[in-house]
Write a protein that holds these residues in place. Structure first.
Motif, PDB file in Angstrom:
ATOM      1  N   UNK A   1     -27.305  48.270 -15.377  1.00  0.00           N
ATOM      2  CA  UNK A   1     -27.967  47.496 -14.683  1.00  0.00           C
ATOM      3  C   UNK A   1     -27.236  46.974 -13.608  1.00  0.00           C
ATOM      4  N   UNK A   2     -27.489  47.294 -12.244  1.00  0.00           N
ATOM      5  CA  UNK A   2     -26.794  46.495 -10.954  1.00  0.00           C
ATOM      6  C   UNK A   2     -27.427  45.261 -10.691  1.00  0.00           C
ATOM      7  N   UNK A   3     -28.985  45.457 -11.146  1.00  0.00           N
ATOM      8  CA  UNK A   3     -29.828  44.268 -10.664  1.00  0.00           C
ATOM      9  C   UNK A   3     -28.896  42.992 -11.078  1.00  0.00           C
TER      10      UNK A   3
ATOM     11  N   UNK B   1     -21.851  37.309 -19.302  1.00  0.00           N
ATOM     12  CA  UNK B   1     -22.243  36.209 -18.021  1.00  0.00           C
ATOM     13  C   UNK B   1     -24.144  36.990 -18.358  1.00  0.00           C
ATOM     14  N   UNK B   2     -25.223  36.468 -18.546  1.00  0.00           N
ATOM     15  CA  UNK B   2     -26.578  36.509 -18.577  1.00  0.00           C
ATOM     16  C   UNK B   2     -27.322  35.260 -18.011  1.00  0.00           C
ATOM     17  N   UNK B   3     -28.325  35.562 -17.621  1.00  0.00           N
ATOM     18  CA  UNK B   3     -29.369  34.225 -17.520  1.00  0.00           C
ATOM     19  C   UNK B   3     -29.436  32.962 -18.299  1.00  0.00           C
TER      20      UNK B   3
ATOM     21  N   UNK C   1     -31.504  48.761 -25.539  1.00  0.00           N
ATOM     22  CA  UNK C   1     -30.668  47.308 -26.196  1.00  0.00           C
ATOM     23  C   UNK C   1     -31.311  46.944 -26.592  1.00  0.00           C
ATOM     24  N   UNK C   2     -31.898  45.819 -26.574  1.00  0.00           N
ATOM     25  CA  UNK C   2     -32.975  44.394 -26.635  1.00  0.00           C
ATOM     26  C   UNK C   2     -33.688  45.340 -27.294  1.00  0.00           C
TER      27      UNK C   2
ATOM     28  N   UNK D   1     -36.302  43.659 -18.193  1.00  0.00           N
ATOM     29  CA  UNK D   1     -37.198  43.517 -17.691  1.00  0.00           C
ATOM     30  C   UNK D   1     -37.370  41.857 -17.814  1.00  0.00           C
ATOM     31  N   UNK D   2     -37.263  41.493 -18.125  1.00  0.00           N
ATOM     32  CA  UNK D   2     -37.478  40.226 -18.274  1.00  0.00           C
ATOM     33  C   UNK D   2     -36.436  39.351 -17.695  1.00  0.00           C
ATOM     34  N   UNK D   3     -35.632  39.474 -16.613  1.00  0.00           N
ATOM     35  CA  UNK D   3     -34.721  38.948 -16.574  1.00  0.00           C
ATOM     36  C   UNK D   3     -32.942  38.908 -16.388  1.00  0.00           C
TER      37      UNK D   3
END
Lengths: 195, 376, 273
Positions: free
Chosen positions: C204-206, C144-146, C97-98, C130-132
């Protein structure tokens, strides 16, 4: 280009006679066919066996009401592609003189549309009624061709034959006849002055 | 037959003569006429022309097409060349033959779109992040533009590299009388057999869809195309090999024109449009009795360091003339030994004139002679 | 033979293990692709799968087709070049998506507009994996995201609406929960003669799951089920916050490479050039 500057045994265009290279500037309003005129001189010169570099104003430069086409003719390969001070300056409009007249040097021969020169300090310019003559030929748009005819008639920088051939190859078929009339008229104007 | 041809037109004609069958680009001054010509020349020949949404995508499409086996190119100018760097790096990483024409104009940024410059020399070599093999060529006439476009294709096919052809705004738009010559064409070499063929690290090229299925990736990878993206020497090995392919053939790749260098005490180094003014300056200086000579660099990358070094060291003074504030001069200085190297540059949109170059040459030679005199 | 053993032929086993986390939905999509390829008996030599950069875009490495793993956001530009130069190839672009909506948004809308015969799969897990775990243009508002620890204040793109507006001629949305429907849509997209886009909601569980306290991969599949509804027979009002799933458009418009071939014929007949 000494041999190009003689006609009927008479030396014309003596300012050019000793030069290997001739710089010609053709300038006018957008839409006056300045680019076409430059291409015609260049193409005719190639047919005459000369080396040619042609450049022209582009983009924003060409959109401020004035446009120019510079042509260098030479018997030898042309190193530097810009003309600096032109040897011959064919100017079709008031604005073009304002925009490109600053490069004129003492030995520049200025050939200018008579009407466009009104109110301008054009020094010893040769004034030619290019626009009026073109109108008389039935195509006011062919002032460039009248000017070209006059320029070639006066200076023989290119041969009349090659110029006719270039015009026949590049002009639109529907306007070829009026263009040829304009060319003849320009040549005739030059012949009058020479007498 | 003598023809009156514009620089950009000569580039398009050269591309077609070289066998280019795919062009993708985005309009930009002063290079747009190249794509206009390609849009007319390619369809009747069955080649592909596409106007993309930007320069990033143009280069992406070029690389995609090249991987089907097509000879592919794009043409742009400074701002677009900057955008293309991402994919020029990708092309280098994936050993993809393609040609990028950059009609240089004054920068940085939008700068002067219609005015000539030579400020992209270093970007042509180092514009993408990381190290890579690179070839960048120049042209100083309309005829040159034709032949060097073909050379660019030939080299890109032979060495599997993105090859950059640096033009400039003046050359792009000027017309000259030319007779287009026949020039031999190089085609990509294909492997004899696809069994056990390693798609990377070799000058042989196997396109997608030819029976050997592998991955083309911008990640560091090995000869088979397997990604080796973490602590592996595979990426370095392949990059070194690509650089070596170019270095081994450097003599064939580094093209120069040398004029009156045999007895030259003053050497002018120039390339592209400026080489013309430098040539006129040499004639002017010789006429005055000053032993000047010209070294025109037709290949900038790989830089012909050995040749430039020996020419410079044999002279008493060197002047590097270029339309920037000091790029090729850094390379010349590095190899000139004790010979003084002067720089004559500008980036105001005007060309360097023969008079200015001659004057710089006179001064440089005069200073060098004075200095030797003073040392005595 | 074990059930599904024959599908191994569609995977590049020497490239394994893949990069995806346990519970990630991208493996479900790759499994669906192998089943689709198998059902279609696709000629793998004549198939090119092209990815951009990101978790989803790694898929080309693991499929036994011709493959390109390209640059972030730009898979469709490479796909355009490949398809135009060799129209007989089947070309798929697999993106995240990004990849497709942020850095590659411009390429996406122009590929839709041209209607070039490429199948685009947009694997949407609502976050940069991939970038966290950073905010994506698809991250739902308040999630939420980082890089949105207090909840996103941005409006997300609706991939389907975007593709429809830009002119894609096959547009569908599926989820990794839809084990049967998703491969059917992928097959229809590949068979569709024009630009086809299938958005596949993936888990994306992580990052997405953990940062938003939605649980593991299994829980996220339930989340997908509960937050989507079939497109057919439901009004916008009845959706009540659920995303519609199904085929939004399937229409035939002139396809780019065929139009280009016709243009070449016209140029040849006219003796241009």
């Amino acid at each position: 280009m000494a041999e190009l500057n003689t006609r009927n045994g008479q030396v014309v265009g003596s300012a050019l006679a000793t030069r290997v290279q001739t710089g010609i500037r053709i300038a006018g309003r957008g839409g006056q066919g300045v680019m076409l005129a430059g291409l015609l001189v260049a193409q005719a010169a190639i047919d005459d066996g000369l080396e040619v570099v042609q450049t022209q104003s582009y983009g924003p430069e060409a959109r401020l009401g004035a446009a120019k086409s510079d042509v260098i003719l030479s018997h030898e390969p042309i190193a530097y592609p810009e003309i600096g001070a032109p040897d011959l300056f064919l100017c079709l409009s008031h604005d073009a003189f304002t925009a490109y007249g600053h490069d004129i040097a003492p030995n520049t021969r200025l050939i200018m549309d008579a009407r466009a020169a009104r109110g301008l300090d054009v020094g010893e310019a040769v004034l030619v009624p290019m626009v009026d003559t073109a109108r008389d030929c039935g195509a006011i748009i062919a002032a460039n061709i009248v000017g070209l005819g006059f320029l070639v008639g006066m200076t023989d920088v290119v041969s009349e034959r090659s110029l006719r051939r270039a015009l026949a190859a590049r002009a639109r078929p529907e306007s070829l006849e009026s263009n040829m009339r304009a060319l003849d008229a320009g040549l005739a104007l030059a012949a009058e002055r020479r007498l | 037959m003598q023809q009156l041809i514009q620089g950009n037109e000569a580039c398009a004609l050269g591309a077609v003569a070289a066998g280019c069958s795919f062009f993708a680009g985005y309009p930009i001054t002063p290079s747009s006429e190249i794509m206009e010509w390609m849009s007319r020349l390619l369809p009747p020949r069955g080649g592909v022309f596409i106007q993309m949404e930007d320069e990033l995508s143009s280069m992406g499409a070029v690389i995609g097409a090249s991987w089907t086996g097509a000879k592919a190119m794009t043409a742009t100018s400074g701002p677009g060349f900057t955008l293309m760097q991402e994919h020029i790096g990708y092309a280098a990483m994936t050993e993809t033959p393609c040609v990028i024409v950059d009609g240089q104009r004054v920068g940085p940024s939008t700068g002067m779109p219609t005015s000539p410059a030579q400020g992209d020399v270093m970007q042509a070599r180092w514009g993408s992040h990381g190290d890579r093999a690179a070839i960048a060529l120049t042209a100083s006439s309309v005829l040159d533009t034709y032949t060097m476009t073909i050379e660019a294709f030939n080299m890109s096919e032979r060495y599997r590299l993105p090859v950059v052809l640096l033009l400039d705004a003046t050359l792009a738009h000027m017309r000259e009388n030319v007779i287009l010559p026949d020039i031999p064409i190089v085609n990509r070499s294909r492997p004899g057999s696809i069994d056990d063929f390693a798609p990377f690290g070799s000058p042989e090229f196997l396109p997608l869809g030819a029976g050997a299925r592998f991955t083309v990736s911008g990640l560091s990878h090995d000869e088979a195309g397997h990604q080796r993206a973490a602590k592996s020497d595979a990426g370095e090995r392949l990059t070194r090999r690509a650089i070596e392919r170019v270095a081994a053939d450097a003599e064939r790749i580094t093209l120069t024109r040398q004029e009156a260098l045999d007895d030259a005490e003053l050497v002018l180094v120039a390339y592209g449009i400026t080489a013309r003014a430098a040539r006129a300056a040499v004639h002017q200086l010789r006429a005055e009795g000053i032993p000047a000579g010209l070294l025109e660099l037709q290949t900038l990358w790989p830089f012909p360091a050995e040749l430039v070094g020996s020419v410079a060291r044999n002279a008493r003074a060197v002047v590097v003339a270029e339309l920037n504030l000091g790029q090729v001069v850094t390379l010349v200085s590095a190899v000139a030994g004790t010979t003084p190297v002067h720089h004559l540059g500008r980036m105001d949109g005007a060309l360097l004139e023969p008079d200015a170059i001659a004057a710089a040459g006179r001064t440089a030679l005069h200073d060098a002679v004075q200095e030797v005199g003073a040392a005595r | 033979m074990r059930h599904g053993e024959h599908l191994r032929a569609y995977l590049r086993e020497e490239a394994m293990p893949n990069v995806w986390c346990p519970g990630c939905g991208h493996g479900n999509v790759m499994g669906a692709l192998t089943r689709t390829f198998d059902r279609m008996q696709l000629d793998l030599d004549a198939t090119v799968v092209i990815g951009g950069i990101g978790c989803a875009s790694r898929m080309p490495f693991f499929l036994n087709t011709n493959a390109m793993h390209t640059t972030h956001g730009r898979a469709l530009t490479f796909a355009t070049g490949v398809k135009l130069a060799r129209p007989e190839l089947t070309v798929l672009a697999v993106m995240g998506d990004g990849d497709a909506l942020a850095i590659g948004g411009n390429h996406l809308i122009h590929a839709c507009r041209r209607n070039i015969d490429v199948t685009a799969l947009v694997l949407n897990n609502g976050i940069y994996g991939m970038t966290g775990g950073q905010l994506a243009p698809s991250t739902p508002q308040s999630f939420r995201s980082t890089t949105s620890a207090l909840g996103s204040i941005e409006s997300p793109f609706d991939t389907v609406e975007l593709a429809l507006a830009a002119g894609a001629t096959y547009v569908a949305r599926a989820t990794t929960f839809d084990f049967d429907e998703m491969p059917q849509m992928i097959e229809a997209a590949i068979r569709h003669p024009g630009f086809a886009l299938v958005e596949i909601l993936s888990q994306c569980p992580t990052y997405f799951g953990r940062l938003n306290k939605l649980g593991d991969g299994r829980a996220l599949l339930d989340y997908e089920r509960d937050h989507t509804a079939p497109l057919e027979g439901i009004t916008r009002e009845e959706l009540a916050g659920q995303l519609p799933i199904g085929v939004f458009r399937e229409e035939i418009r002139p396809e780019y490479t065929r139009q280009y071939a016709a243009l070449c014929d016209r140029a040849r007949r006219a003796g241009n050039g």
